[in-house]
Design an enzyme around this catalytic site. Structure first.
Site: not given
Ligand SMILES: *Cc1c(COP(=O)(O)O)cnc(C)c1O
Length: 395
Positions: A70, A178, A236, A322
């Site tokens: 993500g 999400q 790759t 934290c």
């Molecule tokens: C977890 C998350 C990401 C990041 O994805 P990764 O694969 O952990 O880099 C980005 N946006 C949202 C809303 C996420 O919940």
């Protein structure tokens, strides 16, 4: 009993996904770019995964770029689109509640010559659409608004936002990490140009994801090198991960409607159970994903709740990080204006299709005692006193 309720942080790899991946750690080890049969065999499985991901999104396979997750997808979309743009527009619009992968990227661009507007949300997490419409100017290059929030589950009106922006010639990106697998997505209806998903949030492994790039949308690669992924993302391919993401996308498409109803019922059971049995509890966010409950318990610390939940086998997460010894409420709850005493005592429970009613009842059984014990030792001025002599929990 071990109860995993932190599925917005990461999910279990589905057994079907694991099974689909396994041959690519053994027999099928070829490089998809190779001319010989070892490569060709594997290449066909990557093509199939691309089709499976496209089908989940209502897209075409040539609109899918595989990434390492993500965060990479968000960076590639935002930086890649702005860099490829020839219009000279220098204004970015995003929201105050984005995941760091978008929020920090946009702020980095602000430090490098772009103008940035972060649209606020109200107490319920609803996006201020009036402010968003006002912010759209002839200088606006990009709008990046998440489809659903990872901390609260609040869903934004992406179709409406995309239509407003597209009418003004603005490129639209959405972080749907999400939303994918939890909400139906049809990119034939929703005119966003760029959309990010991540494997490990939908029962595929960590370190793989995809960026949807609508035909005709120009992006500049952010990882330069070979010709993989249509020349948009060198390196790759992570073949086992990609095959896993494809299978996970297929499973999500098949089971979403049915599983969502079940997950929503479990989430609502948890929500009602906690609201009824713990005084001073409040839900954060309206119009949410079916799996997410962000709930605040007045006058106690989320971190302490998590530690005590962990002792009874329950994994959740809190709305405060934290850092350097001080408990700072999350930027999402702060943007919503959740009062200090509530923001500090927030816990996020996020469910998946693997949770059961017994697990939910285990949490409902233990939570009131935890809240009562923590209130007795509450460090907040007036906190302990305010609750002294009152029965804060019914169970
Ligand atoms: C977890 C998350 C990401 C990041 O994805 P990764 O694969 O952990 O880099 C980005 N946006 C949202 C809303 C996420 O919940």
């Amino acid at each position: 009993m071990n109860v995993y309720l932190d599925n917005n942080a990461t999910t279990m790899v589905a057994p079907e996904v694991f099974a689909a991946m396994q041959p690519f750690f053994g027999e099928f080890y070829g490089n998809p770019s190779s001319m010989h049969r070892f490569g060709g065999q594997v290449g066909r499985h990557v093509d199939r995964a691309r089709q499976q991901v496209a089908d989940l999104l209502g897209a075409e396979p040539d609109e899918i770029i595989f990434t390492a997750g993500g965060s990479e997808g968000d960076n590639l979309a935002i930086k890649g689109a702005l860099e490829a743009m020839k219009s000279g527009r220098r204004h970015i619009i995003t929201t105050r509640v984005e995941h760091p992968a978008v929020r920090v990227t946009c702020r980095w661009l602000r430090d490098h010559g772009f103008r940035l507007t972060e649209i606020p949300v109200d107490r319920e997490g609803t996006l201020d659409m009036e402010r968003l419409e006002e912010a759209l100017t002839p200088d606006t290059a990009l709008v990046s608004v998440m489809w659903a929030n990872n901390e609260t589950g609040v869903v934004f009106p992406i179709e409406h936002i995309a239509r407003l922006a597209k009418a003004r010639g603005i490129v639209v990106h959405t972080d749907a990490v999400q939303a994918a697998g939890k909400l139906p997505i049809d990119l034939k209806q929703v005119p966003v140009d760029l959309l990010t998903i991540s494997g490990h949030k939908l029962h595929a492994p960590k370190g793989v994801g995809a960026l949807y790039v609508r035909r005709g949308t120009r992006i500049t690669p952010q990882i330069h090198g070979g010709h993989q992924e249509g020349g948009k993302r060198a390196g790759t391919e992570n073949v086992p991960g990609i095959v896993g993401l494809g299978r996970a996308a297929e499973l999500a498409a098949e089971t979403m409607a049915e599983e969502n109803d079940r997950v929503r019922a479990l989430r609502d059971r948890l929500e009602q159970g906690l609201l009824q049995n713990c005084a001073g509890a409040q839900v954060n966010g309206r119009n949410r994903l079916p799996n997410t409950l962000n709930i605040s318990f007045e006058f106690i610390e989320g971190e302490s709740i998590l530690l005590m939940l962990d002792e009874v086998g329950v994994a959740a997460s809190s709305g405060s990080a934290c850092s350097s010894g001080s408990l700072e409420p999350s930027h999402v709850l702060r943007a919503m204006g959740v009062p200090f005493t509530l923001a500090h005592g927030s816990v996020r429970f996020s469910l998946s299709r693997y949770n059961t009613e017994q697990e939910i009842d285990h949490v409902i059984e233990h939570m009131p005692g935890i809240v009562t014990r923590l209130r007795e030792i509450s460090p907040f001025v007036g906190g302990a006193a305010a609750w002294a002599g009152k029965s804060t929990c019914n169970v």
